[in-house]
Design a protein around this motif. Sequence first.
Motif, PDB file in Angstrom:
ATOM      1  N   HIS A  81       0.959  -1.271  -0.256  1.00 20.74           N
ATOM      2  CA  HIS A  81      -0.370   0.321   0.360  1.00 20.74           C
ATOM      3  C   HIS A  81       1.237   1.550  -0.059  1.00 20.74           C
ATOM      4  CE1 HIS A  81      -2.874   3.211   0.864  1.00 20.74           C
ATOM      5  NE2 HIS A  81      -3.132   3.018   1.915  1.00 20.74           N
ATOM      6  N   GLU A  85       1.889   6.520   0.287  1.00 17.12           N
ATOM      7  CA  GLU A  85       1.689   7.207   1.620  1.00 17.12           C
ATOM      8  C   GLU A  85       2.500   6.180   2.173  1.00 17.12           C
ATOM      9  OE1 GLU A  85      -2.588   7.624   2.269  1.00 17.12           O
ATOM     10  OE2 GLU A  85      -2.965   5.451   1.219  1.00 17.12           O
ATOM     11  N   ASN A  87       1.436   4.663   5.074  1.00 16.24           N
ATOM     12  CA  ASN A  87       0.103   4.310   6.280  1.00 16.24           C
ATOM     13  C   ASN A  87       0.026   2.847   6.007  1.00 16.24           C
ATOM     14  OD1 ASN A  87      -1.792   4.820   5.201  1.00 16.24           O
ATOM     15  ND2 ASN A  87      -2.469   5.896   5.476  1.00 16.24           N
ATOM     16  N   HIS A  91      -4.020   1.230   8.493  1.00 18.14           N
ATOM     17  CA  HIS A  91      -4.833   0.591   7.614  1.00 18.14           C
ATOM     18  C   HIS A  91      -5.282  -0.678   8.171  1.00 18.14           C
ATOM     19  CE1 HIS A  91      -6.101   2.732   4.152  1.00 18.14           C
ATOM     20  NE2 HIS A  91      -5.124   3.328   4.844  1.00 18.14           N
TER      21      HIS A  91
HETATM   22 ZN    ZN Z   1      -3.604   4.883   2.707  1.00 16.06          ZN
END
Ligand code: ZN
Length: 138
Positions: A81, A85, A87, A91
């Motif tokens: 992911h 990003e 993050n 998630h």
């Molecule tokens: Zn994200």
Amino acid sequence: MKSYRKELWFDIEKRRELINITSFVNDCLKESKIKEGMCLVNAMHITASVFINDDESGLHQDIEEWLEKLAPELPHSRYKHNTYEDNGDAHLKRTIMGREVVVAITEGKLDFGPWEQIFYGEFDGKRRKRLLVKIIGE
Ligand code: ZN
């Protein structure tokens, strides 16, 4: 049937933070004037959770360490992911901790079991975030 909706905003300074939001939800319940019904509280972000547990600092550290073991933040490159990003871990942490809680309302009060408190769990903070309180009933 009465219906009440409110968004609550938070300034989250750290990447990860747990906030006891029980008093905010109680304020919403008073404002709603609903005595019997259901109260839904959900995070409005896909990297944050709302959950119910004990307001005990040792447990909060245990949750942090447990989530870091399951979905470590670093290295960012471990997550597919994380292209635009960083993050990916947030998630996954949110998925483990859940999106929302529903609490029964009885005689104008949140009908909790012993020690139950409502928490907002932030896993990708350092910005303004919000949650939704929806109450329905009579
Ligand atoms: Zn994200």
